[in-house]
Scaffold this motif. Sequence first.
Motif, PDB file in Angstrom:
ATOM      1  N   PHE A 122       6.116  -4.852  -4.363  1.00 56.76           N
ATOM      2  CA  PHE A 122       5.661  -4.029  -3.245  1.00 56.76           C
ATOM      3  C   PHE A 122       4.401  -4.616  -2.621  1.00 56.76           C
ATOM      4  N   ASP A 123       4.196  -4.274  -1.352  1.00 58.16           N
ATOM      5  CA  ASP A 123       2.981  -4.714  -0.664  1.00 58.16           C
ATOM      6  C   ASP A 123       1.736  -4.108  -1.291  1.00 58.16           C
ATOM      7  N   ALA A 124       1.868  -2.879  -1.774  1.00 56.10           N
ATOM      8  CA  ALA A 124       0.737  -2.209  -2.428  1.00 56.10           C
ATOM      9  C   ALA A 124       1.256  -1.328  -3.558  1.00 56.10           C
ATOM     10  N   TYR A 141       4.996   4.851   5.552  1.00 51.94           N
ATOM     11  CA  TYR A 141       5.151   3.924   4.434  1.00 51.94           C
ATOM     12  C   TYR A 141       6.449   4.219   3.675  1.00 51.94           C
ATOM     13  N   ASP A 142       7.056   3.177   3.150  1.00 58.31           N
ATOM     14  CA  ASP A 142       8.254   3.304   2.315  1.00 58.31           C
ATOM     15  C   ASP A 142       7.789   3.416   0.868  1.00 58.31           C
ATOM     16  N   VAL A 143       7.776   4.626   0.355  1.00 53.13           N
ATOM     17  CA  VAL A 143       7.148   4.901  -0.933  1.00 53.13           C
ATOM     18  C   VAL A 143       8.195   5.123  -2.019  1.00 53.13           C
ATOM     19  N   ILE A 190      -1.837  -5.768  -2.747  1.00 48.66           N
ATOM     20  CA  ILE A 190      -3.012  -5.142  -3.351  1.00 48.66           C
ATOM     21  C   ILE A 190      -2.619  -4.031  -4.322  1.00 48.66           C
ATOM     22  N   ALA A 191      -3.528  -3.773  -5.254  1.00 51.39           N
ATOM     23  CA  ALA A 191      -3.471  -2.589  -6.104  1.00 51.39           C
ATOM     24  C   ALA A 191      -4.634  -1.689  -5.711  1.00 51.39           C
ATOM     25  N   PHE A 195       4.279   1.407  -3.939  1.00 51.40           N
ATOM     26  CA  PHE A 195       4.739   1.989  -5.199  1.00 51.40           C
ATOM     27  C   PHE A 195       3.636   2.893  -5.740  1.00 51.40           C
ATOM     28  N   ASP A 196       3.996   4.131  -6.088  1.00 54.83           N
ATOM     29  CA  ASP A 196       3.046   5.108  -6.617  1.00 54.83           C
ATOM     30  C   ASP A 196       3.249   5.195  -8.127  1.00 54.83           C
TER      31      ASP A 196
END
Length: 210
Positions: free
Chosen positions: A101-103, A61-63, A132-133, A43-44
Amino acid sequence: MSIELDATTYVHAKPATAHSYILPTVVDVLENSFHEANETAVFDLGCGTGGAASVLAAKGYDVVGVDPSEDGIAKAKAVHPDLPLEIGSGYEDLSSRYGTFDAVISLEVVEHVYDPKAFTATMYDLVKPGGIAVVSTPFHGYWKNLALAVSGKMDDHFMPLKDHGHIKFWSPETLSTLLHETGFEDVDFEYVGRIPLLAKSMIAIAQKPH
């Protein structure tokens, strides 16, 4: 009191200049953190015009991303129509809307927000347990600030006359404290753009407990 993030107007939808020295390290962090085939959800938070999201999507990546700027998202959709980038704020309940999300990445954003505790709480909720962040922000340390003062570059660096400029100036200590108080653990830092003492930006990598 309702707090809004900056609604910045963007010139183009290309990756920001800072991404040239931030994104390679972000990519390395993600690649070193996740080894399972299904650990690709990113996630952005504060995606701007989608420059970073598009780079990560190209790497598999699935963003998903949000940004409060209508102009930024319009440009992102025009250039990256296949990416799920939408208008949204770091002060909203984004995990109810998008899941976890994973990150979660947030690049050169936290220095712009008025309520960083609310912002990182939203980030925390978006991260899966064990995920993680990854948070980048301009680096502020004693030797760098001393160098800016001696060279007469303080005004250029802090940009007080620029609309939608930086309103928070983070050191590794204060950003680490913010992330720990939010609930993250094992906060580590990478320094990019110059040698560490004079780095342009720092990247915090924080883990959410399992």
